[in-house]
Motif scaffolding. Structure first.
Motif, PDB file in Angstrom:
ATOM      1  N   ALA A  18     -18.672 -54.071  74.348  1.00 10.07           N
ATOM      2  CA  ALA A  18     -17.338 -54.544  73.949  1.00 10.07           C
ATOM      3  C   ALA A  18     -16.674 -53.539  73.013  1.00 10.07           C
ATOM      4  N   ILE A  19     -17.440 -52.999  72.080  1.00  8.91           N
ATOM      5  CA  ILE A  19     -16.894 -51.993  71.165  1.00  8.91           C
ATOM      6  C   ILE A  19     -16.466 -50.751  71.934  1.00  8.91           C
ATOM      7  N   LEU A  20     -17.285 -50.320  72.873  1.00  4.89           N
ATOM      8  CA  LEU A  20     -16.983 -49.093  73.608  1.00  4.89           C
ATOM      9  C   LEU A  20     -15.811 -49.245  74.574  1.00  4.89           C
ATOM     10  N   VAL A  21     -15.456 -50.466  74.922  1.00  4.59           N
ATOM     11  CA  VAL A  21     -14.237 -50.679  75.708  1.00  4.59           C
ATOM     12  C   VAL A  21     -13.013 -50.337  74.849  1.00  4.59           C
ATOM     13  N   VAL A  22     -13.078 -50.732  73.588  1.00 10.73           N
ATOM     14  CA  VAL A  22     -11.973 -50.493  72.666  1.00 10.73           C
ATOM     15  C   VAL A  22     -11.926 -49.025  72.261  1.00 10.73           C
ATOM     16  N   ASP A  23     -13.094 -48.454  71.944  1.00  8.30           N
ATOM     17  CA  ASP A  23     -13.170 -47.060  71.510  1.00  8.30           C
ATOM     18  C   ASP A  23     -14.423 -46.434  72.112  1.00  8.30           C
ATOM     19  N   PRO A  24     -14.280 -45.736  73.227  1.00 10.42           N
ATOM     20  CA  PRO A  24     -15.442 -45.195  73.939  1.00 10.42           C
ATOM     21  C   PRO A  24     -16.266 -44.187  73.142  1.00 10.42           C
ATOM     22  N   LEU A  25     -15.705 -43.639  72.076  1.00  8.48           N
ATOM     23  CA  LEU A  25     -16.426 -42.659  71.275  1.00  8.48           C
ATOM     24  C   LEU A  25     -16.741 -43.158  69.871  1.00  8.48           C
ATOM     25  N   PHE A  26     -16.760 -44.471  69.679  1.00  5.32           N
ATOM     26  CA  PHE A  26     -17.040 -45.044  68.366  1.00  5.32           C
ATOM     27  C   PHE A  26     -18.490 -44.730  68.007  1.00  5.32           C
ATOM     28  N   GLU A  27     -18.653 -43.818  67.057  1.00  5.08           N
ATOM     29  CA  GLU A  27     -19.960 -43.242  66.767  1.00  5.08           C
ATOM     30  C   GLU A  27     -21.065 -44.247  66.448  1.00  5.08           C
ATOM     31  N   PRO A  28     -20.839 -45.257  65.602  1.00  3.98           N
ATOM     32  CA  PRO A  28     -21.935 -46.201  65.337  1.00  3.98           C
ATOM     33  C   PRO A  28     -22.434 -46.923  66.597  1.00  3.98           C
ATOM     34  N   ALA A  29     -21.530 -47.249  67.505  1.00  3.90           N
ATOM     35  CA  ALA A  29     -21.935 -47.937  68.740  1.00  3.90           C
ATOM     36  C   ALA A  29     -22.657 -46.984  69.681  1.00  3.90           C
ATOM     37  N   LYS A  60      -1.445 -52.723  69.618  1.00  3.33           N
ATOM     38  CA  LYS A  60      -2.755 -52.279  70.090  1.00  3.33           C
ATOM     39  C   LYS A  60      -3.602 -51.640  68.995  1.00  3.33           C
ATOM     40  N   PRO A  61      -3.087 -50.730  68.176  1.00  2.00           N
ATOM     41  CA  PRO A  61      -3.949 -50.154  67.122  1.00  2.00           C
ATOM     42  C   PRO A  61      -4.496 -51.213  66.153  1.00  2.00           C
ATOM     43  N   GLU A  62      -3.678 -52.170  65.812  1.00  2.00           N
ATOM     44  CA  GLU A  62      -4.130 -53.235  64.912  1.00  2.00           C
ATOM     45  C   GLU A  62      -5.205 -54.087  65.591  1.00  2.00           C
ATOM     46  N   TYR A  63      -5.009 -54.380  66.864  1.00  2.00           N
ATOM     47  CA  TYR A  63      -5.997 -55.140  67.632  1.00  2.00           C
ATOM     48  C   TYR A  63      -7.319 -54.374  67.710  1.00  2.00           C
ATOM     49  N   ASP A  64      -7.233 -53.092  68.049  1.00  2.00           N
ATOM     50  CA  ASP A  64      -8.433 -52.265  68.144  1.00  2.00           C
ATOM     51  C   ASP A  64      -9.189 -52.244  66.822  1.00  2.00           C
ATOM     52  N   PHE A  65      -8.480 -52.045  65.722  1.00  2.00           N
ATOM     53  CA  PHE A  65      -9.106 -52.019  64.411  1.00  2.00           C
ATOM     54  C   PHE A  65      -9.773 -53.356  64.107  1.00  2.00           C
ATOM     55  N   SER A  66      -9.103 -54.444  64.450  1.00  2.00           N
ATOM     56  CA  SER A  66      -9.669 -55.778  64.188  1.00  2.00           C
ATOM     57  C   SER A  66     -10.958 -56.008  64.977  1.00  2.00           C
ATOM     58  N   VAL A  67     -10.962 -55.602  66.220  1.00  2.00           N
ATOM     59  CA  VAL A  67     -12.164 -55.758  67.056  1.00  2.00           C
ATOM     60  C   VAL A  67     -13.314 -54.939  66.478  1.00  2.00           C
ATOM     61  N   LEU A  68     -13.045 -53.676  66.139  1.00  2.00           N
ATOM     62  CA  LEU A  68     -14.088 -52.828  65.575  1.00  2.00           C
ATOM     63  C   LEU A  68     -14.577 -53.364  64.241  1.00  2.00           C
ATOM     64  N   ASP A  69     -13.655 -53.822  63.415  1.00  2.00           N
ATOM     65  CA  ASP A  69     -14.001 -54.360  62.102  1.00  2.00           C
ATOM     66  C   ASP A  69     -14.854 -55.624  62.239  1.00  2.00           C
TER      67      ASP A  69
END
Length: 66
Positions: free
Chosen positions: A44-55, A13-22
């Motif tokens: 889509a980004i916020l599903v992976v990381d709800p607090l991803f600052e750029p999104a 999961k961490p590798e998948y999350d990083f790949s999606v964000l990247d």
């Protein structure tokens, strides 16, 4: 949405999350995309990381323009 916990998924999961964000983050700065496409990418980004600052930072101006 049903939460499924599978031990073998925890390892990738961490590798998948990083790949999606990247993959999706560069699209946030793409001026050619219309707002509806940007909203889809942001969500889509916020599903992976709800607090991803750029999104999160891009979300409000895009919704405001739409």
């Amino acid at each position: 949405m049903t939460q499924v916990e599978v031990k073998w998924l925890d390892a990738i999961k961490p590798e998948y999350d990083f790949s999606v964000l990247d993959l999706l983050t560069p699209f946030l700065e793409n001026e050619i995309l219309d707002n509806s496409k940007k909203i889809e990418i942001i969500e889509a980004i916020l599903v992976v990381d709800p607090l991803f600052e750029p999104a999160v930072r891009e979300k409000f101006p895009v919704y405001y323009k739409d």
